[in-house]
Design an enzyme around this catalytic site. Structure first.
Site, PDB file in Angstrom:
ATOM      1  N   ARG A   1      33.303  45.416  31.723  1.00 39.28           N
ATOM      2  CA  ARG A   1      32.865  47.001  31.650  1.00 39.28           C
ATOM      3  C   ARG A   1      33.471  47.731  32.688  1.00 39.28           C
ATOM      4  O   ARG A   1      33.815  49.009  32.137  1.00 39.28           O
ATOM      5  CB  ARG A   1      31.375  46.724  31.694  1.00 39.28           C
ATOM      6  CG  ARG A   1      30.762  46.266  30.297  1.00 39.28           C
ATOM      7  CD  ARG A   1      29.403  46.026  30.539  1.00 39.28           C
ATOM      8  NE  ARG A   1      29.092  44.774  31.254  1.00 39.28           N
ATOM      9  CZ  ARG A   1      27.970  44.837  32.350  1.00 39.28           C
ATOM     10  NH1 ARG A   1      27.098  46.008  32.450  1.00 39.28           N
ATOM     11  NH2 ARG A   1      27.576  43.694  33.104  1.00 39.28           N
TER      12      ARG A   1
ATOM     13  N   HIS B   1      22.003  38.425  34.446  1.00 35.62           N
ATOM     14  CA  HIS B   1      23.203  39.229  34.406  1.00 35.62           C
ATOM     15  C   HIS B   1      23.358  39.548  32.679  1.00 35.62           C
ATOM     16  O   HIS B   1      23.072  38.647  31.996  1.00 35.62           O
ATOM     17  CB  HIS B   1      24.396  38.351  34.660  1.00 35.62           C
ATOM     18  CG  HIS B   1      25.749  39.044  34.848  1.00 35.62           C
ATOM     19  ND1 HIS B   1      26.232  39.599  33.765  1.00 35.62           N
ATOM     20  CD2 HIS B   1      26.321  39.307  35.858  1.00 35.62           C
ATOM     21  CE1 HIS B   1      27.525  40.160  33.884  1.00 35.62           C
ATOM     22  NE2 HIS B   1      27.650  40.123  35.436  1.00 35.62           N
TER      23      HIS B   1
END
Ligand SMILES: Cc1cc2nc3c(=O)[nH]c(=O)nc-3n(C[C@H](O)[C@H](O)[C@H](O)COP(=O)(O)OP(=O)(O)OC[C@H]3O[C@@H](n4cnc5c(N)ncnc54)[C@H](O)[C@@H]3O)c2cc1C
Ligand code: SF4
Ligand code: SF4
Ligand code: FES
Ligand code: FES
Lengths: 252, 609, 263
Positions: free
Chosen positions: B267, B247
């Site tokens: 995000r 990740h």
């Protein structure tokens, strides 16, 4: 790096001791890190529960310097310097070993709460709800089942009323069902009798320890008590009910 | 309360024995959903987990569950979701799984709502969906940044009231077979250390992944790849083991929290990545496949954030493999943050109030663990090992593994995500295939005329093996060996790989296996993590070896697998899975073709939307 | 029954027994002391209305909140105990009952006076039979009964507060006027931040968006909830101020203080 003294409970529910260990501590370490370090270097069989290490799973509950806390969210540098740091298991439940307690009672309690029963959906098979309808319940559903509130609640911790009182964790669970905009079951009678809501004396220790910052007492327990009052103790509500019965007998 | 359906059957081997139609190993989203489905078919079901109920990895999932409900953007549909999933998986996915997943996810989410889950809402009272990497439209049903908690709690309460028998803090160490079919499982209670035998007609594996093979990981101690190893030793195929997802955004500082996840939701809600020079570097890393639908200027990316539907998505929302590699490159070329990461900034993009409402967990996590206020300062992040794309090879419809009676779902099953998983596709995967596995297992169990028999000799032998670490007076502790294994995997089998290092890793893993034969434990069996880790170590070694061999086999770069000696994606390699299989005592590697996709689905993949 | 048997090292019972190292004693001490002072003063004040013809609870347009609304008894029956011959008798029961059943008060009272528990994760006395509201303390469920008069009292106190601006020579402002107008404001903040009130205005609904009236009540509930967060603060400040208001009127009536006329 500095060396700190930890006193960690080693033993079971029969006997045990607060054993002293010296642990080297780095910047930013939490108590759980110290326990892990102990396991890796000095005490491979030291028992403790953990999973997420980020305050999300509610596994690593313990009493640090006497206060119920998550080990993974307690920074060592925030504890008072000088004294040894004590790490003990939760005390409202039987101890299995070291920092691990038998919390199975909680799972039994959960089974006794009548489950979610929704009203019929709209024709498309779903429901419409506004954010403001669910804000309250979402707060309760943040609970990570760390059982720290159960641990600190004096009704369980000091008075051992486990058979008559479901404890703050499950009162918020009931609240999350009672205030759910779709739920149709009325659990007030259970609250009053079997769930023992009357045992809570609003001393708010549960709210103080909750790592998810759920305002357990003010937002869940008191409103539930008020709902019980609605049904059993309010003179005006009683009067209105009687009047309704007289004037609208068909509505029954 | 429902009547207890399990039977306690006395037995010769001295431990407890339970008999059940279906046994589900793993109580995360996949396991719970499977157990519920099998129970709804009227069978007796047992659910086993290593931790307490409700503490599985699923509880930690933050961002959301992907489902093309099309509540927020009505251009969305299962077709687009299917397309996105395959593009994200670099076309290596089992297309049948991806198809079922895209089609059924919306129903699974709605079903959760009928069971009491409360997702965040849109203005018109429906389920709110958020943006995530690789998803063309806002698609993730979520609850702030604690979606997994909502899902697991909902399933848990449903399961409990259906009368499923739950066996908590119980680790399964061996699957048992009667001839070629499954007959049960052997394990031990973590609390007492006593062995326990489960007899079953069908077994569903839902044990999650194996992130603990790496040091920097978002995964917990549970993630030692037990299910992968159990299946492998029972003779089932593993596929796609070379694809391990890193990740892009894990915490890096303080050291003790290194690897803890920072959700992609940051995000999705507008957060941007910057290097030490203050550049928004992702604009430089847009792959051709995504050029048509990604903003190439900050101006356009800002319009997207402001809600302009004609603007294309910002490059921070590219797939995880792309973003993780970009971060590694930035750091390598000297543009990293003080602690070798990059900056993730949401403070300058959203109001403090928005951040606290949509990302409360992140806010607390940084405040308490790192002393950083994310509404004011940027976070420092770097890649962390997160998810296993590889797993047990299963049939898409029934989730059946290649061993009769064995089923697998969730993270421990392979194929669904191909070479790279899209964020949010796991939670929906758990629900879709958890249900299918429960159904598949129930149907299989119903067809079985009698309970398969358990070979008691095999049981006793396995039981014997479990105690061995105590019998060695001299040896190493499991902590040490696991730590060395993690170190090795990180160095030689990390985000970027090459033949030379992989060959070294093959040697190293053999050495570690030798050392593991000498692992010792002290104290007694009751709740003894030192001993528990010694047993978990066996699984970790098995999956690590599988990762190494598979990565060595695939001579190309694709999705999460980056080989610097084979930097290109090769068309031919896109047609095969790497399959790991046990022959005798040997681990073998094979290449086997993917099934051919029908033309109309192929056409979907090429569409630019 | 589920009983957690604990080894000696971890024993939790025993008054004040705890492994806590912070200053947990501080809170019960100050609240306990503060409240004790109030109780002593208010009892004394209520029982000393002053000699006939020269009441200490009234001066010019000022009326002490302990005695409002004022019920004057022309002639007390002979058998009525002398010490209880005070008009405060007719009013004080309502605010007293309201406070005695207040949810915040319960926290404070149990912790400080009943030591049940004295602090979080602090031990209690060895053996005592705790029944919560199940036994004698069931009266705590009567909070609602006191809420209704308490709301009425807020209106009356506001009336007194406004009246305190109208002197024999017309409108004016004395220090006492300010004291007596601040007082009902604080009482109102306390009363309207009450948990029962919060429940009645909207807490009892399950769906806020479902009808026009529910939406309106949601708005009110939101405001009350904000107030409610500081209910403890309103409890103490209003308590203190009520005591001070009586004290002020008394001092002025007794001629010890002179009331400053600002206008
Ligand atoms: C921090 C974090 C955030 C994430 N966020 C997201 C997200 O936003 N969206 C998304 O889609 N995905 C997300 N994921 C991924 C997703 O959460 C996991 O892939 C998913 O939860 C796996 O579910 P599962 O049911 O397969 O296994 P798990 O939930 O991990 O459950 C595994 C179960 O198997 C049991 N088990 C394992 N081995 C044994 C054994 N030997 N014997 C008995 N029981 C055993 C364990 O005790 C556990 O109960 C996230 C993951 C992490 C770690
Ligand atoms: S407020 Fe009630 S439930 Fe909470 S700790 Fe106190 S007595 Fe227990
Ligand atoms: S309510 Fe809070 S303290 Fe209690 S179990 Fe849940 S998270 Fe833990
Ligand atoms: S380890 Fe999950 S809450 Fe501490
Ligand atoms: S007055 Fe305090 S809760 Fe009602």
């Amino acid at each position: 790096m500095e060396k700190l003294i930890f006193k960690v409970y080693r033993g079971d529910s029969g006997k045990g001791e607060l054993k002293e260990y010296q642990i080297e501590v780095d910047e930013g370490m939490v108590v759980l890190d110290a326990i892990h370090k102990l396991q890796a270097t000095q005490a491979p069989d030291l028992a403790c529960r953990w999973n997420c290490k980020a305050g999300r799973c509610g596994s690593c509950s313990a009493e640090i310097n006497g206060f119920p806390k998550l080990m993974c969210m307690t920074r060592i540098d925030e504890l008072p310097k000088g004294n040894p740091i004590t790490v003990e298991p939760m005390k409202a439940f039987p101890i299995i070993k070291d920092l691990v307690t038998d919390v199975s009672w909680n799972y039994e309690v959960n089974k006794t709460i009548p489950p979610f029963t929704p009203k019929p959906p709209e024709p498309d098979g779903t429901w419409r709800m506004q954010q403001k309808d669910i804000d309250r319940v979402q707060e309760f559903r943040k609970c990570i089942e760390c059982f720290l509130c159960q641990d600190v609640c004096h009704v369980l911790r000091n008075h051992n009323k486990h058979s008559q009182f479901i404890g703050p964790r499950f009162l918020i669970r009931v609240a999350s069902l009672e205030m759910h905009p779709l739920d149709t079951v009325d659990r007030r009678e259970l609250l009053k009798d079997q769930f023992g809501i009357g045992f809570c004396n609003i001393t708010k220790c549960c709210t103080e320890v909750c790592p998810e910052r759920i305002t357990i007492t003010d937002n869940a327990i008191i409103p539930l008590k008020e709902r019980v009052v609605d049904r059993y103790y309010d003179p005006l509500a009683w009067l209105i009910r009687q009047l309704k019965r007289v004037f609208k007998p068909s509505a029954k | 309360m429902k009547e207890k359906v399990s039977d306690r059957v006395g037995s010769a081997f001295g431990g407890e024995t339970y008999e059940q139609d279906v046994i589900v190993i793993g109580a995360g989203g996949a396991g719970l959903r499977a157990a519920i489905e099998a129970r709804l078919q009227g069978l007796s079901v047992g659910l086993i987990c290593k931790s307490l109920l409700g503490k599985a990895h699923t509880v930690m999932a933050e961002g959301g569950a992907a489902a093309a409900l099309a509540y927020v953007d009505n251009r969305d549909s299962w077709k687009v979701h299917f397309r996105d999933t395959l593009r994200g998986g670099k076309f290596l996915n089992n297309y049948k799984m991806a198809l079922l997943h895209a089609q059924e996810a919306p129903d699974r989410i709605k079903e959760l709502e009928a069971w009491g889950a409360l997702f965040d809402r849109t203005e018109d009272g429906r389920i709110l969906q958020r943006n995530f990497g690789g998803h063309r439209f806002p698609r993730l049903a979520h609850v702030g940044d604690r979606t997994g908690l909502e899902i697991i709690r909902t399933l848990q309460d449903k399961a409990v009231h259906l009368g499923i028998d739950v066996y908590m803090e119980c680790t399964i160490t061996k699957l048992l077979k009667d001839g070629d079919k499954i007959s049960g499982a052997l394990g031990y209670w973590r609390t007492t250390g006593e062995s326990v035998l489960f007899k079953a007609k069908a077994i569903v594996l839902a044990t999650g992944g194996f992130g603990k093979a790496y040091r920097v990981t978002s995964n917990s101690w549970e993630y030692t790849g037990d299910g992968h190893a159990l299946a492998y030793h029972a003779g089932a195929d593993l596929i796609d083991m070379e694809f391990v997802q890193f990740h892009p955004t894990g915490m890096v500082w303080p050291l003790s929290v290194k690897g803890i996840l920072v959700t992609e939701g940051v995000r999705g809600d507008g957060g941007i990545l910057k290097n030490s020079k203050g550049e928004r570097f992702m604009f430089r890393y847009i792959p051709d496949l995504y050029k048509a639908e990604t903003s190439d200027t900050e101006e356009e990316a800002n319009r997207w954030l402001a809600g302009d539907k004609s603007a294309r998505r910002p490059p921070e929302l590219l797939t995880r493999d792309v973003v993780a590699k970009a971060i590694v490159k930035e750091v390598k070329e000297g543009r990293g943050s003080p602690h070798s990461g990059v900056f993730l900034d949401i403070a300058s993009r959203r109001s403090a109030e928005d951040i606290k409402r949509k990302l409360p967990g992140m806010y607390q996590q940084f405040k308490e663990l790192a002393g950083i206020d994310i509404t004011k300062e940027p976070m420092e992040v770097a890649p962390t090992c997160h998810y296993a794309m590889g797993g047990v090879r299963v049939d898409a419809e029934t989730a059946a593994a290649t061993v009769p009676g064995l089923f697998a779902a969730g993270e421990c099953a392979g194929g669904m995500h191909g070479a790279n998983r899209l964020g949010g596709n796991s939670l929906s995967d758990l629900l879709v295939f958890g249900r299918r596995a429960g159904l598949g297992a129930a149907e299989y169990a119903k067809k079985l005329s009698s309970q398969p028999t358990v070979d008691m000799g095999e049981v006793q032998q396995a039981q014997q093996q479990m105690s061995e670490p105590f019998e060695r007076s001299r040896g190493e502790t499991a902590y040490k060996i696991i730590s060395d294994l993690q170190e090795m995997m990180e160095t030689y089998v990390g985000i970027v790989r090459e033949e030379k290092e992989l060959s070294l890793a093959v040697e190293k893993i053999q050495q570690l296996k030798k050392r593991a034969q000498n692992v010792c434990a002290t104290g007694d069996k009751a709740y003894n993590p030192g001993w528990n880790y010694a047993l978990d170590l066996t699984s970790l070694l098995t999956v690590s070896e599988a990762i190494i061999l598979a990565a060595k086999e695939r001579k190309e770069s694709r999705g999460a697998l980056t080989r610097i000696d084979y930097p290109n994606t090769e068309e031919d390699w896109g047609k095969v899975n790497v399959v790991i299989r046990k022959k005798g005592t040997e681990m073998t590697v094979a290449k086997e073709p993917l099934s051919e996709m029908p033309e109309e689905l192929k056409a979907l993949l090429q569409e630019t939307i | 029954m589920h009983k957690a048997t604990l080894p000696k090292e971890l024993e939790t019972t025993g008054l004040g027994k705890t492994a806590r190292k912070d200053k947990w004693l501080f809170e019960p001490l100050w609240t306990g002391l503060g409240f004790a002072i109030f109780v002593v003063y208010s009892t004394w004040g209520a029982l000393n209305p002053g000699p006939a013809g020269h009441p200490y609870y009234e001066w010019g347009p000022y009326l002490s909140p302990f005695f409002s609304p004022l019920f004057l008894v022309k002639a007390w029956p002979d058998w009525w105990p002398k010490i209880l011959r005070t008009p405060a008798l007719f009013v004080l029961w309502a605010p007293l009952g309201f406070r005695a059943t207040c949810y915040y008060f319960r926290k404070f009272f149990y912790r400080t006076y009943l030591l049940d528990p004295p602090g979080c994760a602090v031990g209690e006395a060895r053996s005592h039979n705790y029944k919560g509201e199940k036994g004698f303390f069931i009266y705590q469920n009567l909070h609602r009964w006191f809420l209704y008069p308490a709301v009425a009292l807020v209106i009356i106190l506001f009336y007194d507060g406004v009246k305190a601006f109208f002197f024999a020579d017309g409108f004016g402002i004395g220090v006492g006027s300010l004291v007596l107008i601040i007082e009902p404001i604080l009482i109102a903040l306390f009363t309207f931040s009450c948990n029962s009130f919060r429940h009645l205005v909207g807490g009892n609904l399950d769906c806020y968006s479902c009808s026009f009236s529910n939406r309106a009540r949601y708005q009110v509930w939101g405001k009350v909830s904000l107030l409610n967060r500081n209910h403890m603060f309103w409890f103490w400040i209003s308590l203190g101020w009520v005591g001070f208001s009586d004290f002020y009127v008394r001092m002025v009536a007794m001629g010890i203080w002179t009331d400053w006329r600002i206008l």
